[in-house]
Write an enzyme that holds these catalytic residues in place. Structure first.
Site, PDB file in Angstrom:
ATOM      1  N   HIS A 387      16.688  44.366  18.733  1.00 22.43           N
ATOM      2  CA  HIS A 387      15.289  44.513  18.368  1.00 22.43           C
ATOM      3  C   HIS A 387      14.437  44.729  19.615  1.00 22.43           C
ATOM      4  O   HIS A 387      14.507  43.975  20.573  1.00 22.43           O
ATOM      5  CB  HIS A 387      14.860  43.239  17.642  1.00 22.43           C
ATOM      6  CG  HIS A 387      13.387  43.113  17.475  1.00 22.43           C
ATOM      7  ND1 HIS A 387      12.602  44.079  16.886  1.00 22.43           N
ATOM      8  CD2 HIS A 387      12.535  42.140  17.837  1.00 22.43           C
ATOM      9  CE1 HIS A 387      11.356  43.694  16.883  1.00 22.43           C
ATOM     10  NE2 HIS A 387      11.277  42.523  17.458  1.00 22.43           N
ATOM     11  N   HIS A 416      10.131  52.521  24.430  1.00 19.62           N
ATOM     12  CA  HIS A 416       9.328  53.490  25.180  1.00 19.62           C
ATOM     13  C   HIS A 416       8.601  54.469  24.261  1.00 19.62           C
ATOM     14  O   HIS A 416       7.416  54.744  24.408  1.00 19.62           O
ATOM     15  CB  HIS A 416      10.239  54.261  26.133  1.00 19.62           C
ATOM     16  CG  HIS A 416       9.517  55.225  27.014  1.00 19.62           C
ATOM     17  ND1 HIS A 416       9.315  56.547  26.687  1.00 19.62           N
ATOM     18  CD2 HIS A 416       8.910  55.060  28.209  1.00 19.62           C
ATOM     19  CE1 HIS A 416       8.645  57.143  27.646  1.00 19.62           C
ATOM     20  NE2 HIS A 416       8.383  56.260  28.579  1.00 19.62           N
ATOM     21  N   ASN A 420       6.855  48.303  20.009  1.00 20.35           N
ATOM     22  CA  ASN A 420       7.482  47.298  19.177  1.00 20.35           C
ATOM     23  C   ASN A 420       7.004  47.501  17.748  1.00 20.35           C
ATOM     24  O   ASN A 420       5.887  47.143  17.398  1.00 20.35           O
ATOM     25  CB  ASN A 420       7.090  45.897  19.701  1.00 20.35           C
ATOM     26  CG  ASN A 420       7.680  44.793  18.843  1.00 20.35           C
ATOM     27  OD1 ASN A 420       8.260  45.041  17.793  1.00 20.35           O
ATOM     28  ND2 ASN A 420       7.527  43.564  19.302  1.00 20.35           N
TER      29      ASN A 420
END
EC number: 2.3.1.199
Lengths: 492, 418
Positions: A387, A416, A420
């Site tokens: 994750h 990147h 998230n």
């Protein structure tokens, strides 16, 4: 030179040991079969028939034995858990109008927090080291100065993300909305009434006897919890399929205060979502991409420190935000250890398990100072999807599991490109591996997710057909640029 | 109109659709720095309902900015630069994809038509363009502000505030024209950035008189005027223009309409301000009519000797007596090394020739704007006169001048036309 030769020798010793232990039974069987074959060849066909006749097989014996065999195999197949296949999945790609470059994010933070230069400095330092790129996306309401997070804007974001992902899934799999038997939606921080699953049922006019579930409040690991729920339901309902929607709606959760521990999620969480189609139908076996091998959930909530480490609360001024405690990494490490202890015996080859066992016995009986043996999970899995919670999480796991840069590449590149995205990040990472053309038949994938509570959930999938590099999907327009080098600190 | 009729103001940012700037620095040339305190402001009016919405405009801006890297950047001053290896002593633009600011607003009491019927055209720039200035936080100040104001009838206005360091009126109008083309479904044109001009050394020891050196304004790039500035738009009908030409041109001395207009206004101001204050005028031309960078501007001066006082003589002087000062300007600014600032518009009475700019080239799906109003903000006390192209029924001349001079100018010009 002697160093190199000794390490090469060690490598061969290790390989020999692994081969020996993992194929132990096979190796044992070979001399036995060889002996029998030689005997049979020596005896000749006449002698074989004589031996067989002398055993006095009567019709009754033969019938009973065959019935017994049929009975045992039927019981075995009936009680075997139904295989859950992952037919296909689709990840949401936000439109370019939601793009947030670093400089724009910093500018907005500066203008919103103009009375708190220290908080702005803090955010700047976090962003420089975050590992995020220049193409992550925030929902339209957050682009306003000040942000305009109304409930309507949150619903709009939910509709934008979920409906786009679902339509893409329908197109990829040929699934008709009326054929959906089970619908599970997980979105941690936005839980309106009627629920998001009801919103989907309304939009696509799904059947009235659909089994729908809406999981909220379960954090970033809720995606795997949904898979767990789907798997259990698919054991009870034969010949069914399940659609899982994993997403996180950012609009209502943008922290408007200036408490530093609560500003961190603003820097990392970005828009994203995924729609997954699972099935237990035999007919789907031929077009499915993966099958679910194991799913292990561990919950550390009984420990107070773990429970309080990710806490949604109000700051002194009444702004609601998510407070991340300083020992988040330590707790994540412990949760991972607990999860590995459960999943290890299920997936590790015998050689690793033996080594681990002997190291454990050795430490208990002989010398507690021996270094604990960390099983080499690279032998159990070809791909890892960790994750993308943040750069620190990925670094920590890379260190604990002794993974190479290539193993964690999917996680780093997802962080990147998309930031998230909470529970859906595992699906973006899987999509990255497929887009790079690395997913081959019988490859095993390990998905690990952490979430508030504190939970560590992991799922093991096995690829059942070699996947052609997809021409659509969230990585289709940028995969040539990846992998990129992500510097330690990005200067703004 | 004293109180603002604009309500529901919401600010947001629009960035390029993909990574384009890559944090590259774009140095500001001496000509850019001559214009640093000026802002081009424009308002485009579109009456009635159209078949596109405000969010369509915003979405198209994302694509448009992919071509305009420098417009999406931010100013960096050399002292507080984080990257000492850039080796630049003058301010520069860091193309970091920060984007431009969009303002969405409403005017509930007026339809576009009613608004345009009002006498005072200065309301366009007071209310329909955001009062944008670079600084005091230069690091985070957008270079362009775009205000989209919806009116009661469903029509709207687009107010552009464009920092002059990016380019002059031509570049601003090309930006808007490209926006219109993108909205109409055409492709994105490639923007050709000018090559860095050669630093030719001139043997000028003279000072440029077209620009004025002022004390450094620090981090807030706005000129402080000694008196309140006002705006007025002169509408010269075709008849009036024909009469003027007939009156002041002779057989052996053909004069262009623009030179006559310049002379007309110069003469009026000579009468108002007296002869000593208005001996020099600055004239701004441009070498090209599209995508004009500040280095394509041609800044000339015309100096009046005491004898010439009639409009014909002034017009003849303008036609023949221009002295280009670009080289001297660049020399002066380079030698200054950023210790002080300069203004061009308003240092002397300044005339800007916009005859080649077609403001009405802006077109969305075949629909042209109903009215376009350009002006300059941040003008020096001597004032600026913008001469626009001749249209079907009139030629517009937009003036920015201290208010007391403006009132008298209106009367003088009216007298002269009779």
């Amino acid at each position: 030179m002697s160093d190199i030769s000794s390490s090469v020798k060690l490598k061969y010793v290790k390989l020999g040991y692994q081969y020996l232990v993992n194929h132990f039974l096979t190796l044992l069987l070979i001399p036995f079969i060889a002996t029998v074959a030689i005997e049979l060849l020596r005896m000749g066909s006449q002698e074989i028939f004589t031996v067989l006749y002398s055993l006095h097989f009567e019709v009754l014996h033969i019938l009973c034995s065959s019935f017994l065999i049929i009975f045992v195999s039927t019981v075995y197949f009936m009680s075997k858990p139904r295989t859950v296949y992952l037919v296909d999945y689709s990840c949401y790609k936000p439109p370019v109008t939601c793009r947030v470059p670093f400089s724009s994010f910093m500018e907005h933070s500066r203008l919103i927090l103009k009375d708190n230069p220290k908080s702005v400095e803090f955010q700047m330092r976090i962003l420089e080291r975050s590992g995020l790129g220049e193409e992550t996306c925030l929902p339209p309401a957050i682009h306003y100065l000040p942000p305009a997070p109304t409930m309507e804007a949150a619903r709009n974001e939910a509709q934008m993300v979920i409906f786009t992902a679902m339509e893409d899934l329908f197109k990829k799999t040929g699934l008709k909305p009326k054929d959906i038997d089970i619908l599970i939606v997980n979105c941690s921080l936005f839980s309106p009434t009627p629920s998001l699953s009801a919103m989907i049922i309304n939009k696509y006019k799904l059947r009235s006897n659909i089994k729908s579930y809406n999981l909220s409040g379960m954090g970033c690991s809720a995606g795997l919890i949904s898979v767990d729920v789907a798997r259990d339901l698919l054991q009870v309902h034969p010949n069914s399929n399940a659609v899982i929607i994993s997403t996180e709606i950012i609009t209502p959760n943008y922290y408007k205060g200036n408490e530093r521990a609560m500003l961190l999620p603003n820097c990392l969480f970005r828009m994203g979502g995924a729609a997954v189609l699972l099935s237990n139908r035999r007919s789907d076996r031929w077009r499915a991409k993966y099958k679910l091998c194991h799913l292990v959930r561990t919950h550390q909530g009984a420990d107070d420190k773990a429970y309080y480490c990710v806490m949604e609360e109000e700051d002194k001024e009444g702004n609601v935000g998510i407070n991340l405690s300083k020992d988040l990494m330590t707790i994540a490490g412990e949760a991972l250890k607990a999860n590995i202890t459960t999943i290890g015996p299920l997936v590790l080859p015998a050689s690793e398990q033996l080594l681990f066992l002997s190291s454990l016995i050795g430490r208990k009986i002989f010398n507690p100072k021996w270094k604990p043996y960390i099983p080499d999970f690279k032998q159990a899995f070809e791909h890892f999807c960790i994750h993308a919670g943040g750069r620190a999480v990925i670094d920590e796991l890379q260190k604990s599991l002794q993974l190479s840069g290539e193993h964690v590449e999917a996680s780093r590149m997802t962080l990147h490109r998309f930031g998230n995205t909470s529970s859906s990040s595992l699906w973006y990472e899987l999509s990255y591996i497929e887009a790079q053309g690395r997913m081959k038949r019988s490859d095993r994938v390990w998905q690990i997710a952490f979430g508030s509570g504190f939970k560590c959930n992991s799922a093991v999938w096995k690829c059942i057909r070699t996947i052609k590099t997809p021409t659509d999907g969230p990585w289709s327009d940028c995969i040539e640029r990846y992998p990129v080098f992500i510097p330690e600190v990005v200067k703004l | 109109m004293e109180a603002s009729p604009v309500t529901g103001v919401r600010l947001s940012s629009v960035v390029p659709a993909s990574v384009v700037g890559e944090n590259k620095p774009r140095p500001l040339t001496p000509m850019d720095l001559a214009m640093k305190l000026h802002y081009v402001r424009a308002v485009y009016f579109l009456k009635g309902k159209r078949d596109f919405t405000v969010s369509d405009l915003k979405t198209t801006m994302f694509t448009l900015l992919q071509s305009y890297h420098h417009v999406s950047g931010r100013i960096r001053m050399p002292e507080n630069d984080n990257d000492p290896s850039s080796g630049l002593a003058l301010p520069y633009i860091r193309c970091n994809d920060s984007g431009i600011r969009i303002v969405e607003a409403n005017v509930e009491e007026f339809t576009v038509e009613k608004w345009l019927d009002l006498e005072d055209r200065s309301i366009d720039h007071r209310f329909l363009v955001y009062d944008h200035v670079l600084g005091p936080d230069l690091f985070f100040s957008p270079l362009v502000f775009l205000q989209i104001t919806q009116f009661k009838c469903g029509g709207f206005s687009i107010g552009l505030s464009w920092t002059h360091v990016l380019g002059d009126v031509f570049s601003a109008s090309t930006f808007m024209k490209t926006l219109g083309q993108l909205m109409s479904g055409h492709g994105l044109p490639e923007l050709v950035y000018p090559k860095t001009p050669e630093m030719t050394s001139h043997d000028h020891n003279d000072e440029a008189i077209s620009i004025k050196k002022i004390e450094s304004v620090g981090n807030c790039w706005l000129l402080a005027n000694k008196c309140k500035m006002g705006r007025y738009v002169f509408n010269f009908s075709l008849n009036q223009l024909d009469r003027l030409i007939a009156k002041y041109t002779t057989q052996d001395q053909p004069l262009s309409e623009i030179d006559i207009l310049y002379a007309l206004i110069w003469k009026s101001l000579l009468n108002i301000r007296g002869e000593t204050n208005t001996n020099v005028i600055t004239i701004c031309d441009s070498k090209r009519s599209t995508t004009c960078w500040n280095d394509d501007l041609v800044i000339s001066v015309v100096e009046r000797k005491d004898e010439m006082i009639g409009i014909s003589e002034l017009a003849a002087l303008i036609a023949g007596g221009k002295r280009e000062e670009n080289g001297v300007i660049k020399q002066m600014i380079k030698e200054d090394r950023g210790s002080s600032d300069f203004i061009t518009y308003g240092a002397n009475l300044t005339f800007v020739n916009l005859d080649m700019a077609d403001m009405y080239e802006f077109e969305i799906k075949g629909g042209k704007p109903d009215f376009v109003n350009y002006t300059i903000h941040g003008v020096g006390d001597k004032g600026v006169v913008l001469v626009f192209p001749k249209e079907k029924s009139a030629r517009i001349v937009s003036v920015v001048m201290p208010e007391e001079d403006l009132a008298k100018l209106k009367d003088e010009v009216t007298n002269m036309i009779m």
